[in-house]
Design a protein around this motif. Structure first.
Motif, PDB file in Angstrom:
ATOM      1  N   LYS A 381     -13.336  -3.227  79.610  1.00 43.83           N
ATOM      2  CA  LYS A 381     -12.432  -4.186  78.987  1.00 43.83           C
ATOM      3  C   LYS A 381     -12.051  -5.322  79.928  1.00 43.83           C
ATOM      4  O   LYS A 381     -11.284  -6.212  79.546  1.00 43.83           O
ATOM      5  N   TYR A 382     -12.572  -5.266  81.139  1.00 41.86           N
ATOM      6  CA  TYR A 382     -12.041  -6.165  82.156  1.00 41.86           C
ATOM      7  C   TYR A 382     -13.066  -7.120  82.769  1.00 41.86           C
ATOM      8  O   TYR A 382     -12.739  -8.239  83.102  1.00 41.86           O
ATOM      9  N   LEU A 383     -14.319  -6.675  82.933  1.00 37.20           N
ATOM     10  CA  LEU A 383     -15.267  -7.487  83.689  1.00 37.20           C
ATOM     11  C   LEU A 383     -16.612  -7.666  82.997  1.00 37.20           C
ATOM     12  O   LEU A 383     -17.574  -8.108  83.619  1.00 37.20           O
ATOM     13  N   ASN A 384     -16.718  -7.302  81.739  1.00 33.17           N
ATOM     14  CA  ASN A 384     -17.993  -7.440  81.016  1.00 33.17           C
ATOM     15  C   ASN A 384     -19.121  -6.700  81.720  1.00 33.17           C
ATOM     16  O   ASN A 384     -20.257  -7.174  81.784  1.00 33.17           O
ATOM     17  N   PHE A 385     -18.817  -5.505  82.285  1.00 34.23           N
ATOM     18  CA  PHE A 385     -19.879  -4.725  82.932  1.00 34.23           C
ATOM     19  C   PHE A 385     -21.004  -4.449  81.947  1.00 34.23           C
ATOM     20  O   PHE A 385     -22.173  -4.628  82.234  1.00 34.23           O
ATOM     21  N   SER A 386     -20.642  -3.965  80.757  1.00 34.65           N
ATOM     22  CA  SER A 386     -21.644  -3.694  79.728  1.00 34.65           C
ATOM     23  C   SER A 386     -21.517  -4.738  78.629  1.00 34.65           C
ATOM     24  O   SER A 386     -20.418  -5.087  78.214  1.00 34.65           O
ATOM     25  N   ARG A 387     -22.649  -5.243  78.157  1.00 33.42           N
ATOM     26  CA  ARG A 387     -22.625  -6.214  77.061  1.00 33.42           C
ATOM     27  C   ARG A 387     -22.506  -5.532  75.704  1.00 33.42           C
ATOM     28  O   ARG A 387     -22.640  -6.170  74.672  1.00 33.42           O
ATOM     29  N   SER A 388     -22.296  -4.227  75.696  1.00 36.84           N
ATOM     30  CA  SER A 388     -22.215  -3.493  74.438  1.00 36.84           C
ATOM     31  C   SER A 388     -21.097  -4.052  73.567  1.00 36.84           C
ATOM     32  O   SER A 388     -19.987  -4.292  74.041  1.00 36.84           O
ATOM     33  N   SER A 389     -21.396  -4.272  72.308  1.00 40.87           N
ATOM     34  CA  SER A 389     -20.376  -4.746  71.380  1.00 40.87           C
ATOM     35  C   SER A 389     -19.546  -3.602  70.834  1.00 40.87           C
ATOM     36  O   SER A 389     -18.502  -3.813  70.243  1.00 40.87           O
ATOM     37  N   SER A 390     -20.003  -2.376  71.040  1.00 44.19           N
ATOM     38  CA  SER A 390     -19.308  -1.197  70.552  1.00 44.19           C
ATOM     39  C   SER A 390     -19.493  -0.059  71.542  1.00 44.19           C
ATOM     40  O   SER A 390     -20.531   0.058  72.196  1.00 44.19           O
ATOM     41  N   ASP A 391     -18.471   0.797  71.654  1.00 48.53           N
ATOM     42  CA  ASP A 391     -18.590   1.979  72.510  1.00 48.53           C
ATOM     43  C   ASP A 391     -19.723   2.880  72.045  1.00 48.53           C
ATOM     44  O   ASP A 391     -20.283   3.643  72.836  1.00 48.53           O
ATOM     45  N   LEU A 392     -20.082   2.771  70.767  1.00 49.55           N
ATOM     46  CA  LEU A 392     -21.150   3.619  70.245  1.00 49.55           C
ATOM     47  C   LEU A 392     -22.532   3.163  70.701  1.00 49.55           C
ATOM     48  O   LEU A 392     -23.525   3.832  70.426  1.00 49.55           O
ATOM     49  N   ASP A 393     -22.605   2.028  71.405  1.00 42.93           N
ATOM     50  CA  ASP A 393     -23.854   1.666  72.067  1.00 42.93           C
ATOM     51  C   ASP A 393     -24.112   2.563  73.276  1.00 42.93           C
ATOM     52  O   ASP A 393     -25.245   2.678  73.745  1.00 42.93           O
ATOM     53  N   LEU A 394     -23.055   3.182  73.789  1.00 40.70           N
ATOM     54  CA  LEU A 394     -23.163   4.062  74.947  1.00 40.70           C
ATOM     55  C   LEU A 394     -23.739   5.400  74.521  1.00 40.70           C
ATOM     56  O   LEU A 394     -23.254   6.020  73.566  1.00 40.70           O
ATOM     57  N   ILE A 395     -24.739   5.879  75.233  1.00 42.46           N
ATOM     58  CA  ILE A 395     -25.410   7.095  74.784  1.00 42.46           C
ATOM     59  C   ILE A 395     -24.478   8.296  74.798  1.00 42.46           C
ATOM     60  O   ILE A 395     -24.559   9.163  73.913  1.00 42.46           O
ATOM     61  N   ALA A 396     -23.565   8.371  75.757  1.00 38.19           N
ATOM     62  CA  ALA A 396     -22.631   9.498  75.791  1.00 38.19           C
ATOM     63  C   ALA A 396     -21.762   9.522  74.539  1.00 38.19           C
ATOM     64  O   ALA A 396     -21.534  10.587  73.945  1.00 38.19           O
ATOM     65  N   ARG A 397     -21.295   8.356  74.107  1.00 40.78           N
ATOM     66  CA  ARG A 397     -20.447   8.303  72.911  1.00 40.78           C
ATOM     67  C   ARG A 397     -21.234   8.627  71.647  1.00 40.78           C
ATOM     68  O   ARG A 397     -20.706   9.257  70.710  1.00 40.78           O
ATOM     69  N   ARG A 398     -22.492   8.208  71.595  1.00 39.52           N
ATOM     70  CA  ARG A 398     -23.308   8.534  70.425  1.00 39.52           C
ATOM     71  C   ARG A 398     -23.510  10.040  70.316  1.00 39.52           C
ATOM     72  O   ARG A 398     -23.448  10.609  69.211  1.00 39.52           O
ATOM     73  N   VAL A 399     -23.752  10.677  71.441  1.00 41.43           N
ATOM     74  CA  VAL A 399     -23.960  12.126  71.437  1.00 41.43           C
ATOM     75  C   VAL A 399     -22.681  12.845  71.026  1.00 41.43           C
ATOM     76  O   VAL A 399     -22.717  13.803  70.232  1.00 41.43           O
ATOM     77  N   ILE A 400     -21.530  12.389  71.534  1.00 39.08           N
ATOM     78  CA  ILE A 400     -20.256  13.024  71.184  1.00 39.08           C
ATOM     79  C   ILE A 400     -19.973  12.862  69.695  1.00 39.08           C
ATOM     80  O   ILE A 400     -19.531  13.808  69.023  1.00 39.08           O
ATOM     81  N   LEU A 401     -20.234  11.677  69.149  1.00 40.17           N
ATOM     82  CA  LEU A 401     -20.018  11.450  67.719  1.00 40.17           C
ATOM     83  C   LEU A 401     -20.906  12.368  66.895  1.00 40.17           C
ATOM     84  O   LEU A 401     -20.466  12.945  65.880  1.00 40.17           O
ATOM     85  N   LYS A 402     -22.141  12.523  67.316  1.00 38.07           N
ATOM     86  CA  LYS A 402     -23.066  13.397  66.593  1.00 38.07           C
ATOM     87  C   LYS A 402     -22.592  14.842  66.626  1.00 38.07           C
ATOM     88  O   LYS A 402     -22.724  15.582  65.636  1.00 38.07           O
ATOM     89  N   ARG A 403     -21.998  15.240  67.740  1.00 40.82           N
ATOM     90  CA  ARG A 403     -21.536  16.619  67.884  1.00 40.82           C
ATOM     91  C   ARG A 403     -20.206  16.876  67.172  1.00 40.82           C
ATOM     92  O   ARG A 403     -19.987  17.941  66.607  1.00 40.82           O
ATOM     93  N   GLU A 404     -19.312  15.877  67.211  1.00 45.50           N
ATOM     94  CA  GLU A 404     -17.938  16.122  66.768  1.00 45.50           C
ATOM     95  C   GLU A 404     -17.557  15.421  65.472  1.00 45.50           C
ATOM     96  O   GLU A 404     -16.539  15.764  64.866  1.00 45.50           O
ATOM     97  N   GLY A 405     -18.315  14.422  65.053  1.00 44.41           N
ATOM     98  CA  GLY A 405     -17.965  13.707  63.830  1.00 44.41           C
ATOM     99  C   GLY A 405     -16.619  13.031  63.939  1.00 44.41           C
ATOM    100  O   GLY A 405     -16.337  12.319  64.911  1.00 44.41           O
TER     101      GLY A 405
END
Length: 467
Positions: A381-405
């Motif tokens: 949120k501070y330095l534009n480290f990742s250009r991802s427009s959504s946290d769900l672009d992050l593979i860890a978050r995608r896996v967690i969403l798939k596991r936990e809904g």
């Protein structure tokens, strides 16, 4: 991200400004600019650097710009520095950081009498212009810079050039560095501490969080004292920072050796060699190799003559293609080998998966992956480290969403805990998806230990969501 450099000299500042700014090319990919002040007043040059390096684009400007005061920047997005004429006088301004409450600040500016902002392509407003508008709401530049620090949610470091000197204002929590160098007859301000060494400057001081100084050829005056709270970005050491730089007294290269050493201490993998994904993963891999006694090799070489980092496009598909094309295999070091590969981080996972597949295609028997930081759970949120427009672009978050809904958000803290069962299962899911032989991330506590400064002074938001 972005980088900056400033010079206040009794003689011409142009060459120092040119080379000092160029030394920040690893921090930005799209825009660059320089402004100087001299007998002719302000003089500025801004260029697009997506398809050619800073030196090529600004080589002609060096012979045309004249002045003894100047600021320069490398930027990922917006054109800058900007030239501003206001009730506070004329000045040039450049910024590094991210304004999360930009829309709110624009509305406040309109309510206080600001009539308009210029739109950039895409309909957005240049955050540096927003910064200038906020500064101009006060009766002095120093008051305006303090006001800007208070109002911005996010992070914003500022260089502001006036006819008499340069203001350097570090962001309120010191998420990015500002380092002052000096030599006979001149002072400079830099994001990267190494950028002025070959220009004859020596270390003078590092600004504290929220500190504002006024720089002239004669000296550096603190006009607003530093704050007590700091949250400097940990990724400066892990990934963004250049190996020769130091932040808060900690050298980047040395930190990466230590990071790799601690990563190896918790590992028992059997491998024929250790390699780093160039460039930032290399030092981590050397530290790992030294500790584990597994030989360090370079099974692929990065082809940089035509594709250095500063040319990386912002389009992700193009980035993936170029990242693959840049790595040239050394088949003798790959075929039939069990390779342990260290990268600075895994964001989306796309590039590292393709790198792994290319190693398998080149004959690798096994590919073990060891990221030099924990799983990234939150977009910066501070330095534009990742250009991802959504946290769900992050593979860890995608896996967690798939596991936990629907329960994914409330389970994030447990998934960030390296001692939890959910963490272990998430890592295994990522390993399978990216086709690694084994996968082990660096622990956050070990990564913080690698940096070696107080944990309360470090920003670790992208890993644990704590601000």
């Amino acid at each position: 991200m972005g980088g900056f450099f400033a010079v206040a000299s009794k003689e011409s500042c142009v060459l120092d400004l040119f080379f000092g700014t160029d030394y920040h090319s690893h921090l930005g990919t799209r825009r660059a600019g320089m402004v100087v002040y001299g007998q002719k007043g302000f003089d500025r040059a801004i260029h697009n650097i997506q398809n050619s390096p800073f030196r090529t684009k600004f080589d002609r400007d060096v012979n045309e710009l004249e002045g003894n005061l100047g600021i320069g920047c490398i930027s990922d997005f917006e054109p800058q520095p900007l030239l501003v004429n206001s009730h506070l006088g004329s000045f040039a301004i450049t910024t590094v950081g991210k304004i999360n409450n930009a829309d709110e600040l624009v509305k406040e500016c309109f309510q206080s009498g600001h009539t308009h902002f210029l739109e950039m392509s895409g309909g957005t407003i240049n955050p540096t212009e927003i910064a200038a508008a906020l500064i101009n709401q006060k009766s002095s530049l120093v008051e305006g810079l303090r006001y800007l620090q208070e109002k911005v949610i996010g992070s914003l470091t500022v260089l502001l050039l006036t006819p008499t000197g340069i203001y350097a204002s570090r962001d309120r929590l010191g998420r990015t560095p500002v380092i002052i160098g000096r030599k006979e007859g001149a002072f400079c301000a830099s994001f990267e501490s190494f950028a002025y060494l070959n220009l004859g400057y020596t270390d003078y001081k590092e600004l504290g969080p929220a500190e504002i100084v006024f720089i002239t050829p004669e000296g550096v005056e603190t006009v607003s004292a530093p704050g007590k709270e700091m949250k400097i970005c940990s990724f400066l050491w892990v990934y963004y920072g250049y190996p020769t730089s130091c932040y808060e007294g900690v050298n980047v290269e040395d930190m990466r050796y230590e990071c790799g050493r601690l990563l190896a201490q918790r590992d028992n993998v059997q491998a024929d060699s250790v390699a780093g994904v160039p460039d930032s993963g290399t030092a981590h891999a050397i530290g790992y190799s030294n500790e584990s006694r597994i030989p360090f090799t370079r099974p692929f070489i990065k082809y940089t003559p035509t594709w250095p980092r500063s040319f990386m496009p912002t389009n992700q598909a193009q980035r993936n293609l170029i990242a693959r094309m840049k790595l040239i295999p050394v088949h003798k070091l790959i075929k039939g080998k069990k390779l342990l590969l260290i990268d600075d981080s895994i964001v989306r996972g796309t590039q590292l998966r393709e790198t792994t597949e290319f190693l398998y295609d080149s004959g690798a028997k096994e590919v073990h992956i060891r990221p030099a930081c924990p799983p990234i759970m939150f977009g910066c949120k501070y330095l534009n480290f990742s250009r991802s427009s959504s946290d769900l672009d992050l593979i860890a978050r995608r896996v967690i969403l798939k596991r936990e809904g629907e329960r994914a958000e409330e389970m994030l803290e447990d998934y960030a805990n390296p001692d939890s069962q959910n963490y272990q299962e998430m890592i295994e899911d990522i390993r399978k998806e990216l086709n690694f032989t084994t996968l082990r991330y660096h622990r956050l506590d070990d990564m913080i230990k690698s940096i070696g400064i107080s944990p309360c002074k470090l920003c670790t938001y992208c890993w644990n969501g704590k601000e």
